[in-house]
Design a protein around this motif. Structure first.
Motif, PDB file in Angstrom:
ATOM      1  N   ALA A  72      39.747  -9.847  20.964  1.00  0.00           N
ATOM      2  CA  ALA A  72      39.269 -10.883  20.306  1.00  0.00           C
ATOM      3  C   ALA A  72      38.877 -12.355  21.297  1.00  0.00           C
ATOM      4  O   ALA A  72      39.359 -12.302  21.898  1.00  0.00           O
ATOM      5  N   VAL A  73      37.630 -11.836  22.139  1.00  0.00           N
ATOM      6  CA  VAL A  73      37.491 -12.853  23.204  1.00  0.00           C
ATOM      7  C   VAL A  73      36.063 -13.230  22.819  1.00  0.00           C
ATOM      8  O   VAL A  73      35.060 -12.985  22.225  1.00  0.00           O
ATOM      9  N   PRO A  74      35.444 -14.413  23.665  1.00  0.00           N
ATOM     10  CA  PRO A  74      34.179 -15.259  23.716  1.00  0.00           C
ATOM     11  C   PRO A  74      32.639 -13.518  23.719  1.00  0.00           C
ATOM     12  O   PRO A  74      33.774 -13.936  25.831  1.00  0.00           O
ATOM     13  N   SER A  75      32.447 -12.712  23.780  1.00  0.00           N
ATOM     14  CA  SER A  75      31.533 -11.952  23.807  1.00  0.00           C
ATOM     15  C   SER A  75      30.509 -11.675  23.556  1.00  0.00           C
ATOM     16  O   SER A  75      30.174 -11.926  21.912  1.00  0.00           O
ATOM     17  N   TRP A  76      28.768 -11.737  23.314  1.00  0.00           N
ATOM     18  CA  TRP A  76      27.176 -11.438  22.907  1.00  0.00           C
ATOM     19  C   TRP A  76      27.826  -9.760  22.772  1.00  0.00           C
ATOM     20  O   TRP A  76      27.232  -9.373  21.712  1.00  0.00           O
ATOM     21  N   THR A  77      28.497  -9.143  23.351  1.00  0.00           N
ATOM     22  CA  THR A  77      28.824  -7.985  22.474  1.00  0.00           C
ATOM     23  C   THR A  77      29.724  -7.034  23.150  1.00  0.00           C
ATOM     24  O   THR A  77      30.390  -7.587  23.698  1.00  0.00           O
ATOM     25  N   ASP A  78      30.078  -6.009  22.274  1.00  0.00           N
ATOM     26  CA  ASP A  78      31.114  -4.989  22.617  1.00  0.00           C
ATOM     27  C   ASP A  78      30.588  -4.195  24.245  1.00  0.00           C
ATOM     28  O   ASP A  78      30.007  -4.530  23.794  1.00  0.00           O
ATOM     29  N   LEU A  79      31.831  -4.060  24.795  1.00  0.00           N
ATOM     30  CA  LEU A  79      31.913  -3.375  25.732  1.00  0.00           C
ATOM     31  C   LEU A  79      33.103  -2.449  25.991  1.00  0.00           C
ATOM     32  O   LEU A  79      33.688  -2.677  25.692  1.00  0.00           O
ATOM     33  N   LYS A  80      32.524  -1.031  25.403  1.00  0.00           N
ATOM     34  CA  LYS A  80      33.406  -0.115  25.734  1.00  0.00           C
ATOM     35  C   LYS A  80      33.921   0.284  26.666  1.00  0.00           C
ATOM     36  O   LYS A  80      34.845   1.105  27.427  1.00  0.00           O
ATOM     37  N   GLY A  81      33.482  -0.357  27.982  1.00  0.00           N
ATOM     38  CA  GLY A  81      34.103   0.032  29.725  1.00  0.00           C
ATOM     39  C   GLY A  81      32.860  -0.919  31.036  1.00  0.00           C
ATOM     40  O   GLY A  81      32.004  -0.787  29.906  1.00  0.00           O
ATOM     41  N   LEU A  82      33.294  -0.566  31.685  1.00  0.00           N
ATOM     42  CA  LEU A  82      32.190  -0.756  32.694  1.00  0.00           C
ATOM     43  C   LEU A  82      31.906   0.739  33.671  1.00  0.00           C
ATOM     44  O   LEU A  82      32.900   1.874  33.556  1.00  0.00           O
ATOM     45  N   GLY A  83      31.208   0.728  34.635  1.00  0.00           N
ATOM     46  CA  GLY A  83      29.895   2.285  34.953  1.00  0.00           C
ATOM     47  C   GLY A  83      28.903   2.696  34.542  1.00  0.00           C
ATOM     48  O   GLY A  83      28.891   2.508  33.022  1.00  0.00           O
ATOM     49  N   GLU A  84      28.842   3.604  34.548  1.00  0.00           N
ATOM     50  CA  GLU A  84      27.379   4.360  34.656  1.00  0.00           C
ATOM     51  C   GLU A  84      27.972   5.253  33.239  1.00  0.00           C
ATOM     52  O   GLU A  84      29.173   6.005  33.384  1.00  0.00           O
ATOM     53  N   GLY A  85      27.229   5.984  32.808  1.00  0.00           N
ATOM     54  CA  GLY A  85      27.643   6.815  31.585  1.00  0.00           C
ATOM     55  C   GLY A  85      28.488   5.779  30.447  1.00  0.00           C
ATOM     56  O   GLY A  85      28.578   6.968  29.355  1.00  0.00           O
ATOM     57  N   ILE A  86      28.757   4.824  30.441  1.00  0.00           N
ATOM     58  CA  ILE A  86      29.056   4.047  28.909  1.00  0.00           C
ATOM     59  C   ILE A  86      27.961   3.383  28.459  1.00  0.00           C
ATOM     60  O   ILE A  86      27.578   3.028  28.667  1.00  0.00           O
ATOM     61  N   PRO A  87      28.284   4.260  26.712  1.00  0.00           N
ATOM     62  CA  PRO A  87      28.090   3.741  25.702  1.00  0.00           C
ATOM     63  C   PRO A  87      27.612   2.349  25.616  1.00  0.00           C
ATOM     64  O   PRO A  87      28.530   1.407  25.785  1.00  0.00           O
ATOM     65  N   GLU A  88      26.527   1.379  25.564  1.00  0.00           N
ATOM     66  CA  GLU A  88      26.347   0.208  25.495  1.00  0.00           C
ATOM     67  C   GLU A  88      26.051   0.030  23.339  1.00  0.00           C
ATOM     68  O   GLU A  88      25.445   1.010  22.801  1.00  0.00           O
ATOM     69  N   ASP A  89      26.510  -1.463  23.659  1.00  0.00           N
ATOM     70  CA  ASP A  89      26.155  -1.729  22.234  1.00  0.00           C
ATOM     71  C   ASP A  89      24.990  -2.073  21.501  1.00  0.00           C
ATOM     72  O   ASP A  89      25.130  -3.442  21.527  1.00  0.00           O
ATOM     73  N   LYS A  90      24.028  -0.980  21.211  1.00  0.00           N
ATOM     74  CA  LYS A  90      22.997  -1.714  21.592  1.00  0.00           C
ATOM     75  C   LYS A  90      22.983  -2.617  19.726  1.00  0.00           C
ATOM     76  O   LYS A  90      21.762  -3.340  20.058  1.00  0.00           O
ATOM     77  N   GLU A  91      23.354  -2.628  19.087  1.00  0.00           N
ATOM     78  CA  GLU A  91      23.742  -2.980  17.977  1.00  0.00           C
ATOM     79  C   GLU A  91      23.901  -4.543  18.036  1.00  0.00           C
ATOM     80  O   GLU A  91      22.972  -5.346  17.321  1.00  0.00           O
ATOM     81  N   GLY A  92      25.029  -4.661  19.174  1.00  0.00           N
ATOM     82  CA  GLY A  92      24.854  -5.692  19.010  1.00  0.00           C
ATOM     83  C   GLY A  92      24.584  -6.688  19.806  1.00  0.00           C
ATOM     84  O   GLY A  92      24.401  -8.305  19.586  1.00  0.00           O
ATOM     85  N   PHE A  93      23.366  -5.897  20.459  1.00  0.00           N
ATOM     86  CA  PHE A  93      22.659  -7.350  21.221  1.00  0.00           C
ATOM     87  C   PHE A  93      21.257  -7.865  19.921  1.00  0.00           C
ATOM     88  O   PHE A  93      20.639  -8.415  20.140  1.00  0.00           O
TER      89      PHE A  93
END
Length: 93
Positions: A72-93
């Motif tokens: 658990a860290v201060p974050s606006w959304t969950d990050l699965k990883g970095l780079g192209e093709g990594i799914p985004e946490d659209k619901e978190g936004f």
């Protein structure tokens, strides 16, 4: 556009408000990066602003971030990883 759910969530976020030093004519909302806080950016505001700008510096809530093994860290959304093709946490936004 921010939906009603997003607006109500933002209302409960901790934030620092730095008033304009002169006549208030505009407002800037500054979103910090992963693991940081609005308070961490407050000392820099006097160097970034002209006297008519009010700054709002919200702090992201602590949430589990997949990229950090669920820590658990201060974050606006969950990050699965970095780079192209990594799914985004659209619901978190």
């Amino acid at each position: 556009a921010v939906g009603r759910r997003g607006l109500s969530r933002m209302a409960s976020v901790q934030k620092v408000v730095v008033p304009a030093r002169g006549e208030h004519r505009s407002t800037a909302i500054f979103f910090h990066g992963l693991g940081d806080s609005g308070e961490g950016w407050q000392p820099l505001v006097p160097h970034m602003t002209s006297s008519h700008i009010k700054f709002i510096l919200p702090s992201a809530p602590y949430r589990r971030v997949s990229m950090f093994g669920g820590e658990a860290v201060p974050s606006w959304t969950d990050l699965k990883g970095l780079g192209e093709g990594i799914p985004e946490d659209k619901e978190g936004f």
